[in-house]
Design a protein around this motif. Sequence first.
Motif, PDB file in Angstrom:
ATOM      1  N   GLU A   1       0.769  -1.234  -0.116  1.00 56.50           N
ATOM      2  CA  GLU A   1      -0.010  -0.147  -0.144  1.00 56.50           C
ATOM      3  C   GLU A   1       0.789   1.261  -0.041  1.00 56.50           C
ATOM      4  N   VAL A   2       2.084   1.230   0.321  1.00 55.56           N
ATOM      5  CA  VAL A   2       2.922   2.440   0.487  1.00 55.56           C
ATOM      6  C   VAL A   2       3.379   2.513  -1.012  1.00 55.56           C
ATOM      7  N   GLN A   3       3.268   4.005  -1.350  1.00 60.50           N
ATOM      8  CA  GLN A   3       3.425   4.526  -2.650  1.00 60.50           C
ATOM      9  C   GLN A   3       4.883   4.934  -2.900  1.00 60.50           C
ATOM     10  N   PRO A   4       5.615   4.504  -3.968  1.00 59.09           N
ATOM     11  CA  PRO A   4       6.851   4.858  -4.254  1.00 59.09           C
ATOM     12  C   PRO A   4       7.235   6.386  -4.131  1.00 59.09           C
ATOM     13  N   VAL A   5       8.620   6.774  -3.787  1.00 55.59           N
ATOM     14  CA  VAL A   5       8.542   8.326  -3.916  1.00 55.59           C
ATOM     15  C   VAL A   5       9.471   8.728  -4.965  1.00 55.59           C
ATOM     16  N   ALA A   6      10.114   7.713  -5.627  1.00 58.12           N
ATOM     17  CA  ALA A   6      11.079   7.990  -6.677  1.00 58.12           C
ATOM     18  C   ALA A   6      11.304   6.442  -7.702  1.00 58.12           C
ATOM     19  N   HIS A   7      11.912   6.687  -8.846  1.00 57.36           N
ATOM     20  CA  HIS A   7      12.223   5.711  -9.550  1.00 57.36           C
ATOM     21  C   HIS A   7      13.640   5.763 -10.314  1.00 57.36           C
ATOM     22  N   ILE A   8      14.071   4.632 -10.283  1.00 63.50           N
ATOM     23  CA  ILE A   8      15.629   4.427 -10.804  1.00 63.50           C
ATOM     24  C   ILE A   8      15.329   3.510 -12.197  1.00 63.50           C
ATOM     25  N   LYS A   9      16.084   3.995 -13.258  1.00 65.49           N
ATOM     26  CA  LYS A   9      16.059   3.347 -14.635  1.00 65.49           C
ATOM     27  C   LYS A   9      17.518   3.013 -14.739  1.00 65.49           C
ATOM     28  N   VAL A  10      17.737   1.511 -14.419  1.00 74.20           N
ATOM     29  CA  VAL A  10      18.834   1.031 -14.681  1.00 74.20           C
ATOM     30  C   VAL A  10      19.348   0.558 -16.215  1.00 74.20           C
ATOM     31  N   GLN A  11      20.556   0.943 -16.592  1.00 71.96           N
ATOM     32  CA  GLN A  11      21.062   0.343 -17.844  1.00 71.96           C
ATOM     33  C   GLN A  11      22.494  -0.287 -17.353  1.00 71.96           C
ATOM     34  N   VAL A  12      22.477  -1.626 -18.255  1.00 73.86           N
ATOM     35  CA  VAL A  12      23.887  -2.300 -17.999  1.00 73.86           C
ATOM     36  C   VAL A  12      24.701  -2.107 -19.174  1.00 73.86           C
TER      37      VAL A  12
ATOM     38  N   LEU B   1      11.782   3.006  -5.494  1.00 73.96           N
ATOM     39  CA  LEU B   1      12.208   3.589  -4.231  1.00 73.96           C
ATOM     40  C   LEU B   1      11.143   3.940  -3.387  1.00 73.96           C
ATOM     41  N   TYR B   2      11.132   3.047  -2.166  1.00 75.56           N
ATOM     42  CA  TYR B   2      10.134   3.355  -1.228  1.00 75.56           C
ATOM     43  C   TYR B   2      10.526   3.786   0.361  1.00 75.56           C
ATOM     44  N   PRO B   3       9.776   4.511   0.889  1.00 77.58           N
ATOM     45  CA  PRO B   3      10.270   5.211   2.200  1.00 77.58           C
ATOM     46  C   PRO B   3      11.000   4.390   3.324  1.00 77.58           C
ATOM     47  N   ASN B   4      10.559   3.058   3.133  1.00 73.52           N
ATOM     48  CA  ASN B   4      11.208   2.317   4.198  1.00 73.52           C
ATOM     49  C   ASN B   4      12.181   1.076   3.694  1.00 73.52           C
ATOM     50  N   SER B   5      12.808   1.432   2.462  1.00 71.98           N
ATOM     51  CA  SER B   5      13.453   0.371   2.064  1.00 71.98           C
ATOM     52  C   SER B   5      14.967   0.945   1.789  1.00 71.98           C
ATOM     53  N   ILE B   6      16.137   0.266   1.809  1.00 74.03           N
ATOM     54  CA  ILE B   6      17.437   0.656   1.401  1.00 74.03           C
ATOM     55  C   ILE B   6      17.986  -0.339   0.402  1.00 74.03           C
TER      56      ILE B   6
ATOM     57  N   PHE C   1      20.721   2.807  -2.521  1.00 76.63           N
ATOM     58  CA  PHE C   1      20.056   3.844  -2.342  1.00 76.63           C
ATOM     59  C   PHE C   1      19.273   3.867  -1.207  1.00 76.63           C
ATOM     60  N   TYR C   2      18.729   5.105  -0.701  1.00 81.08           N
ATOM     61  CA  TYR C   2      17.889   4.922   0.275  1.00 81.08           C
ATOM     62  C   TYR C   2      16.994   6.377   0.157  1.00 81.08           C
TER      63      TYR C   2
ATOM     64  N   GLN D   1       6.058  17.791   5.418  1.00 84.98           N
ATOM     65  CA  GLN D   1       5.513  18.922   4.320  1.00 84.98           C
ATOM     66  C   GLN D   1       6.324  19.052   3.291  1.00 84.98           C
ATOM     67  N   LEU D   2       7.448  18.309   3.340  1.00 86.18           N
ATOM     68  CA  LEU D   2       8.401  18.393   2.031  1.00 86.18           C
ATOM     69  C   LEU D   2       8.512  17.285   1.326  1.00 86.18           C
ATOM     70  N   PRO D   3       9.091  17.152   0.156  1.00 85.89           N
ATOM     71  CA  PRO D   3       9.074  15.916  -0.640  1.00 85.89           C
ATOM     72  C   PRO D   3      10.179  14.992  -0.235  1.00 85.89           C
ATOM     73  N   ALA D   4      10.102  13.779  -0.067  1.00 84.69           N
ATOM     74  CA  ALA D   4      11.244  12.865   0.448  1.00 84.69           C
ATOM     75  C   ALA D   4      12.389  13.091  -0.268  1.00 84.69           C
ATOM     76  N   LEU D   5      13.533  12.907   0.707  1.00 83.39           N
ATOM     77  CA  LEU D   5      14.886  13.139  -0.041  1.00 83.39           C
ATOM     78  C   LEU D   5      15.605  11.632  -0.204  1.00 83.39           C
ATOM     79  N   CYS D   6      15.862  11.507  -1.582  1.00 81.56           N
ATOM     80  CA  CYS D   6      16.644  10.192  -1.922  1.00 81.56           C
ATOM     81  C   CYS D   6      17.995  10.389  -2.004  1.00 81.56           C
ATOM     82  N   TYR D   7      18.658   9.444  -1.421  1.00 84.06           N
ATOM     83  CA  TYR D   7      20.188   9.430  -1.411  1.00 84.06           C
ATOM     84  C   TYR D   7      20.782   8.280  -2.098  1.00 84.06           C
ATOM     85  N   VAL D   8      22.096   8.534  -2.681  1.00 82.29           N
ATOM     86  CA  VAL D   8      22.871   7.538  -2.913  1.00 82.29           C
ATOM     87  C   VAL D   8      24.229   7.418  -2.165  1.00 82.29           C
ATOM     88  N   ARG D   9      24.706   6.225  -1.931  1.00 82.51           N
ATOM     89  CA  ARG D   9      26.136   6.279  -1.223  1.00 82.51           C
ATOM     90  C   ARG D   9      26.938   5.042  -1.692  1.00 82.51           C
ATOM     91  N   ASP D  10      28.213   5.298  -1.805  1.00 80.07           N
ATOM     92  CA  ASP D  10      29.375   4.530  -2.423  1.00 80.07           C
ATOM     93  C   ASP D  10      29.633   3.676  -0.697  1.00 80.07           C
TER      94      ASP D  10
END
Length: 633
Positions: A13-24, A35-40, A58-59, A66-75
């Motif tokens: 029921e949780v809506q995704p906050v962003a999407h990642i398109k992956v190319q190999v 990307l969902y609010p509760n996933s890494i 990604f998390y 009141q603000l859009p969710a913040l999405c991060y990438v980390r090495d």
Amino acid sequence: MAALEGENSVDVEVQPVAHIKVQVGGLAGLETISLYPNSILKFGQGDLQGLSPDHLEFYVINFDEQLPALCYVRDRQSQNGIRVNGHFLGAHDTITPGHCLQDGDVVTVPICKKGDRKAGGGHPQLTFYFCQELPERPPFSLKPLQRKEAASFAERYRITDRPIGDGAHAKVYLSVETATARQAACRVVDMDALRHKRDAQSTLRRLRQEIDTLRQLHHPNIISYVHAAQSPHTLYCFTELATGGDLFSFVQRRLLYGPAIREGDLKMIVRQIVDGVSYLHKAGVVHRDLKPENVLFAIRPTPDYRIVLSDLGHSGLQRQRLKSLVGTEQYIAPEMATDGSDAQHGFPVDMWALGILILFIVDSQERCQFHGLVQKQVDDRIDGLCSNSGMKLTATAQRFLKKCLKINPDERLTASQAENHGWFRAKAHLERLKRLRDRIETSWSSTRKVFSMVETIPDMSNVGHSPKASLKQEVSSKLKKTTGERLECSKRPATPSSAGLGVSSSDLKKANQSRMRAPSGQRNQITLLSKYLDHEELEKPRSSSPAGHGLFSSLQLQSIPETFVMHGHGQKSEEGPPLKRTKKEEKTDFQNDVRSKVQPVQFQMGREDNRGWGQSRLRPRFGAQKGVSCLGH
């Protein structure tokens, strides 16, 4: 395909906050991952060469509802790192924080030869295209005046349009250090709006005090200061970007999505808070506003990485008579809430707030109020909360908690005692605490930086075109005042050297004529200003100045180097060779100039005008009687 895993289960029921398109590689076709609010989401080595076993992640952080969710990438300390929009991120021997992504960002894993991590030849093996739908109009943005002011330091720090926080007195924006592409948080305080509030003076004083305090602190568990700038209308404060959210959002996320917080997690959090508070107390600083919103995860949203204390706006010095009632009501110590003007407080108030904060982590649904209770009633309520919560605390942990929540501040646990408490020396979680210390050492630089004073931004409220126009107009006004003449704008087209200044070539010609009629000391002042007006671009400061950010910031000639102010009589100057005039012409012009003066004039250029000069290097003096003059060297 690279391995993909989610740290937590995802509710359908949780809506995704962003999407990642992956190319190999260079293959056609894209795979879309949400990307969902509760996933890494973690990517590592699968059947592709060049990836580390646990390469990047990604998390998502919901820092403010009141603000859009913040999405991060980390090495994750990979061998060859990652690139975001071409900028290299990551280091194999250093734990790096996350990088906040914006819609349209491209994350690539470059192909590198072994031992050459930054070489990016060939096609990237993995390419991630980040997509996040944001509102057409953000909840708030910089005002037009603030954008002009921000342009004055945009070559060093750029404030983006991405809001990441909204406080009582400040708006927080994502910012970028231009030279390194390192991200930071910028708090923007609208002082014009603040002045209309009842507590404007005290609030401004606290904000400036916080900046001054942060500049002098250096500890892995205290938010790091980056830069500050101030104009007559706005205050800008840059600090490190905590990329794991705050303790409040962490507790709520674990409560909603799991897994449950255990005593080991609590110990990792409290250990770092105690270290930060102990450092503040040793420096003589009382925080006075410890609460979950002011405890930030600096690296990622897990307690096994560095945690920092922020918001020192209510802090005070122990040597002062601290009597003000500040902070958040739920976390205020009993001695602060005591009626009477003589009630004082100090370091123990932070340990009381730490105890309330622990109870919040143990059971965030229970609102703890102990004011007006005796010690036995407080202890009984602690026992009841610990027994009814899902987290089962050991007896040692409960003793630690009760020592923090002593009604009498003299009986309360101190920060130094807390560091050596048996709870942190118990066999349970010792190995985890050791790994935490190692992570902190590899994610924080122990090199102490010396920061300059707060940068001064000139008033740009009347500037119509560029941030430099206000300074140019001020210099032009100074020129008119020094020459003693009101320069009238010529109707003829302005020369390129004076374009945009409101001073035409005829004006400069008049100024030069007035210069030759002026005494030598005033003549060099006019020469300096005329020279500056001939340059379209501002000169960069030779050294940082506490009063401003340039040589001409305050227009005080006393602060200008000697080579810019005075050149010896008959010597070659930076303006060019001196005009060739006969001694008879100079004497005639000089006497005519003296006779034309009604009031006696005296001008002296000495030690008071420029440091390092002789006390009376050049001093023209004019007698009160017409035709009488004396020149002293």
